[in-house]
Enzyme design. Sequence first.
Site, mmCIF file in Angstrom:
data_model
loop_
_atom_site.group_PDB
_atom_site.id
_atom_site.type_symbol
_atom_site.label_atom_id
_atom_site.label_comp_id
_atom_site.label_asym_id
_atom_site.label_seq_id
_atom_site.Cartn_x
_atom_site.Cartn_y
_atom_site.Cartn_z
ATOM 1 N N THR A 81 4.459 6.188 -37.473
ATOM 2 C CA THR A 81 3.210 6.902 -37.732
ATOM 3 C C THR A 81 3.285 8.349 -37.267
ATOM 4 O O THR A 81 2.635 9.224 -37.841
ATOM 5 C CB THR A 81 2.047 6.172 -37.017
ATOM 6 N N SER B 181 8.292 1.153 -38.471
ATOM 7 C CA SER B 181 9.055 0.328 -37.512
ATOM 8 C C SER B 181 8.768 -1.161 -37.615
ATOM 9 O O SER B 181 9.483 -1.971 -37.029
ATOM 10 C CB SER B 181 8.862 0.822 -36.073
ATOM 11 N N THR C 52 5.171 2.829 -33.427
ATOM 12 C CA THR C 52 4.673 2.125 -32.238
ATOM 13 C C THR C 52 4.899 0.610 -32.326
ATOM 14 O O THR C 52 4.967 -0.059 -31.299
ATOM 15 C CB THR C 52 3.163 2.362 -32.029
ATOM 16 N N ASP C 53 5.009 0.086 -33.552
ATOM 17 C CA ASP C 53 4.913 -1.368 -33.704
ATOM 18 C C ASP C 53 6.075 -2.135 -33.079
ATOM 19 O O ASP C 53 5.882 -3.257 -32.592
ATOM 20 C CB ASP C 53 4.759 -1.737 -35.184
#
Length: 310
Positions: free
Chosen positions: A16, A61, A94-95
């Site tokens: 992101t 990700s 972030t995932d």
Amino acid sequence: MQKTNAVVVVLGTGGTIAGTSAPGGDERVYRAAQLGVDDLLRAVPGLPPGLVCEQVVQVDSKDMSHGVWHRLAERIAFHLASPAVAGVVVTHGTDTLEETAYFLQRVLAPVKPVVLTAAMRPATAALPDGPRNLRDAVTVALDPKATGVLAVMAGSVFAARDVRKAHTSRLDAFEAGDAGPLGVLEAGAAVWRRDPPRDTPLAGWRWPEGAWPRVDLVTSHAGADGALVQALCALGTRGIVVVGTGNGTVHEALDRALHEARAAGVTVWRSSRCANGAVADKPGDDFPAAGDLTPAKARIALLLELMRGA
Ligand code: SIN
């Protein structure tokens, strides 16, 4: 005092932080992994000189793969080998940031810092969080106390082993469970609460020639049965981390299937659905406990263990 005249290499992988939404559109609707890492750096005011950037991959990700880990680890090792390089920053989604961080720490355990950072809002948001996180990550990469794989998000510094995404939408979406953060960023500098851990690279581990062994997560829950475990065994899984309830307890029907899987040669570890605390080994337990590793990290630990023994 920050290291001066040192090179920091910023490796882009997507996420992101590199995401864009339609002009004037709802910023919650965006595509991750659109902008290059050079674009991300241009948006950050006040960066020190001596930054070098390289786009390693461009992925959301959630789609992270073992192949990307391999490529990323190789590029990090290449850059860290240069005496001029003080540290590496990795921009990431972030995932699965916590999985990449933990994997890199286990296989590289670098003495120089490798700082992963990300953003919860796309680069085109009215108030993006990426530029601040990226600047903070560079600050930490130049900090003389920084070592190993770290994560920097929303003004906090985390160890790779502890960091996990704990919120779906808040800017401070990351935490470190019971361990807490290693430090915070205040007035443009890292303030350490404890020393970053010093590890050594996993002994006896090397990159596999072919496919990585299959290792799966299976969750215990009300009404669980053994069907998924049986299906995974039919697929040739080599390891299962059961995501247990509470202190790693497992539904009896699932437990029976896990024992059958183990008898067929599958390695089974126990972790917990609980967000905090550790699963401890105690007398009478049949499956080793994953300690304070989250299920996603326990899966990586078991994967590495199986690769080491392969
Ligand atoms: C991703 O993980 O690549 C997308 C989501 C995010 O970065 O927050």
